[in-house]
Scaffold this active site. Structure first.
Site, PDB file in Angstrom:
ATOM      1  N   LYS A 180       7.101 -36.687  42.006  1.00 29.46           N
ATOM      2  CA  LYS A 180       8.392 -36.172  42.468  1.00 29.46           C
ATOM      3  C   LYS A 180       8.906 -37.016  43.640  1.00 29.46           C
ATOM      4  O   LYS A 180       8.160 -37.814  44.211  1.00 29.46           O
ATOM      5  CB  LYS A 180       8.241 -34.701  42.868  1.00 29.46           C
ATOM      6  CG  LYS A 180       7.273 -34.458  44.022  1.00 29.46           C
ATOM      7  CD  LYS A 180       6.904 -32.979  44.125  1.00 29.46           C
ATOM      8  CE  LYS A 180       5.963 -32.741  45.293  1.00 29.46           C
ATOM      9  NZ  LYS A 180       5.421 -31.373  45.289  1.00 29.46           N
ATOM     10  N   TYR A 216      19.131 -47.386  73.854  1.00 29.79           N
ATOM     11  CA  TYR A 216      19.843 -46.170  74.272  1.00 29.79           C
ATOM     12  C   TYR A 216      19.019 -45.340  75.240  1.00 29.79           C
ATOM     13  O   TYR A 216      17.831 -45.086  75.006  1.00 29.79           O
ATOM     14  CB  TYR A 216      20.138 -45.283  73.060  1.00 29.79           C
ATOM     15  CG  TYR A 216      21.177 -45.832  72.111  1.00 29.79           C
ATOM     16  CD1 TYR A 216      22.467 -46.128  72.538  1.00 29.79           C
ATOM     17  CD2 TYR A 216      20.855 -46.033  70.777  1.00 29.79           C
ATOM     18  CE1 TYR A 216      23.419 -46.617  71.646  1.00 29.79           C
ATOM     19  CE2 TYR A 216      21.799 -46.515  69.885  1.00 29.79           C
ATOM     20  CZ  TYR A 216      23.081 -46.807  70.319  1.00 29.79           C
ATOM     21  OH  TYR A 216      24.001 -47.294  69.438  1.00 29.79           O
TER      22      TYR A 216
HETATM   23  C1  LIG Z   1       4.021 -31.540  45.340  1.00 33.67           C
HETATM   24  C2  LIG Z   1       3.119 -30.673  44.579  1.00 33.67           C
HETATM   25  C3  LIG Z   1       1.788 -31.070  44.321  1.00 33.67           C
HETATM   26  C4  LIG Z   1       1.167 -32.317  44.921  1.00 33.67           C
HETATM   27  O1  LIG Z   1       0.845 -32.085  46.276  1.00 33.67           O
HETATM   28  P1  LIG Z   1      -0.002 -33.154  47.126  1.00 33.67           P
HETATM   29  O2  LIG Z   1      -0.381 -32.395  48.330  1.00 33.67           O
HETATM   30  O3  LIG Z   1       0.939 -34.270  47.435  1.00 33.67           O
HETATM   31  O4  LIG Z   1      -1.147 -33.577  46.312  1.00 33.67           O
HETATM   32  C5  LIG Z   1       1.022 -30.254  43.516  1.00 33.67           C
HETATM   33  N1  LIG Z   1       1.520 -29.104  42.992  1.00 33.67           N
HETATM   34  C6  LIG Z   1       2.787 -28.686  43.234  1.00 33.67           C
HETATM   35  C7  LIG Z   1       3.260 -27.421  42.635  1.00 33.67           C
HETATM   36  C8  LIG Z   1       3.619 -29.462  44.043  1.00 33.67           C
HETATM   37  O5  LIG Z   1       4.870 -29.037  44.270  1.00 33.67           O
END
Ligand SMILES: *Cc1c(COP(=O)(O)O)cnc(C)c1O
Length: 398
Positions: free
Chosen positions: A60, A291
């Site tokens: 994702k 800044y």
């Molecule tokens: C993002 C996500 C993961 C992966 O999480 P990590 O901590 O990056 O391994 C797994 N399951 C769900 C439902 C997620 O949304």
């Protein structure tokens, strides 16, 4: 104005500047991604799993900023059998990039047209309500295609998933819909990246027990239904959380979300962040930098401006806190990080020149800077830092 500019462009004799930009993504600042690192991380993670336990690569947010299709292909090579995305759009983008692997959409999709798109693109939606099941059944009937879905149950995250008490009816409903094929049932851990003992351990165990209770509701001989609970932290903290599949994000990119793990596991960061020096200046002692003059030189100093800033994803909260790597050495960043530039103090590394490359994240010589270092210094988390790199930064697959 415009005519004058057009004349200038027509009279231009050299190579068109646009071509330069297009042919060299390493002009100013960029992200380097190593698919080999992702592949190796998946292989090493798989060694940590039982033989028939599958690994879903979570890609994702454009593969945590690495490029979703690049990561998906590398993870598949390493043995991942499934992909996880957050949104329908992310799933469609993978399909358009030619990625065919089974893909689960982790977010909640309720709209009929969105679910129709899921079916069309062969993306598995996450269902947690009766109405979603009804829509899926209807769509499957219309299209003459089986709708492959996963059910999600909330065991203690209080975010997505149905309530525990609603699981029996939901399962009942799914089993009555002949066009729906249940491919998985899952839940998500809330405290898995917490302490290995104490509250995080207690609550993770409670979630595991609740999930076990849910699984007892599955009919006997329900083969082909993948049961999954663990994210990266869950995967690394306890084998009892693995079930039939683990959903790994952060760790396929090369990071261990736990401070300690029972056994050694080699993970290699797949991403480096680099930028070029655009200007070098000498200033006397007592000069305020950037800044707010949040840094005042204590000595005659040589400063280098690096062409990267918070508009690229280098958090302003890191101002005056990070080191960048220059020819294998750590060099301090000084003054406020600005939108497009930051300043480093090279008084002790005088031979750096304009145009040279500095490493903000990654390995240079024996030194390494990681998103975990940045999160400790800014109150963030490595996940947020990785998906904070903006489109303005070209991704270079190496
Ligand atoms: C993002 C996500 C993961 C992966 O999480 P990590 O901590 O990056 O391994 C797994 N399951 C769900 C439902 C997620 O949304």
């Amino acid at each position: 104005m415009r005519d004058a500019l057009a004349t200038v462009q027509n009279d231009f004799l050299g190579k068109k500047p646009l071509d330069l930009v297009e042919s060299d993504p390493r002009q100013r600042a960029w992200v380097e991604v190593s698919p080999q690192a992702v592949e190796a991380n998946v292989i090493n993670l798989k060694r940590h799993l039982a033989k028939d336990c599958e690994l879903m690569a979570v890609v994702k947010a454009d593969g945590y900023g690495h490029g979703a299709a690049t990561v998906a292909r590398a993870a598949s090579k390493g043995g991942a059998t499934c992909l996880g995305v957050a949104t329908l759009q992310e799933g469609i983008e993978l399909r358009n990039a030619g990625v065919q692997a089974p893909t689960l959409v982790l977010g909640n999709i309720t709209d009929v047209e969105d679910l129709r798109a899921c079916l069309y693109w062969e993306l598995m939606p996450t269902l947690s309500s009766q109405s979603q099941v009804e829509i899926c059944q209807q769509l499957a009937q219309e299209s003459g295609r089986k709708f492959l879905v996963h059910l999600k149950v909330d065991t203690g995250m209080a975010r997505l998933g149905c309530d525990l008490k609603d699981v029996p009816d939901l399962l009942d409903k799914v089993y009555k819909c002949s066009e729906i094929q249940l491919k998985g049932i899952y839940s998500h851990l809330a405290l898995a990246d917490g302490d290995l003992f104490g509250e995080a351990a207690r609550f993770t165990e409670l979630q595991r027990q609740r999930f076990d209770d849910v699984l007892k509701l599955l009919p006997k001989g329900s083969a082909g239904i993948s049961r999954h609970l663990a994210n990266s932290a869950g995967t690394l903290r306890d084998r009892n959380l693995h079930y039939d599949m683990v959903r790994v994000g952060l760790s396929i990119y090369g990071y261990n979300p736990l401070n300690q793990v029972g056994e050694a596991l080699t993970l290699r960061p797949a991403l480096s962040l680099k930028a070029r020096v655009t200007l070098i200046r000498d200033v006397p002692a007592g000069v305020g930098i950037s800044y707010g003059h949040k840094f005042i030189t204590q000595r005659q100093s040589r400063l280098a401006v690096v062409g990267i800033g918070y508009a690229d994803g280098v958090l302003r909260a890191l101002s005056n806190r990070i080191d960048v790597l220059v020819n294998g050495e750590k060099v301090p960043q000084v003054g406020s990080i600005t939108m497009d530039q930051l300043v480093i103090d090279i008084t002790d590394n005088l031979n750096l020149e304009v145009g040279e490359v500095v490493t903000l994240l990654g390995q240079d010589g024996k030194n390494r800077v990681t998103p975990q270092d940045w999160s400790q210094m800014s109150g963030s988390i490595p996940w947020e830092i990785l998906c904070g790199f903006k489109d303005r930064l070209p991704r270079l697959v190496i």
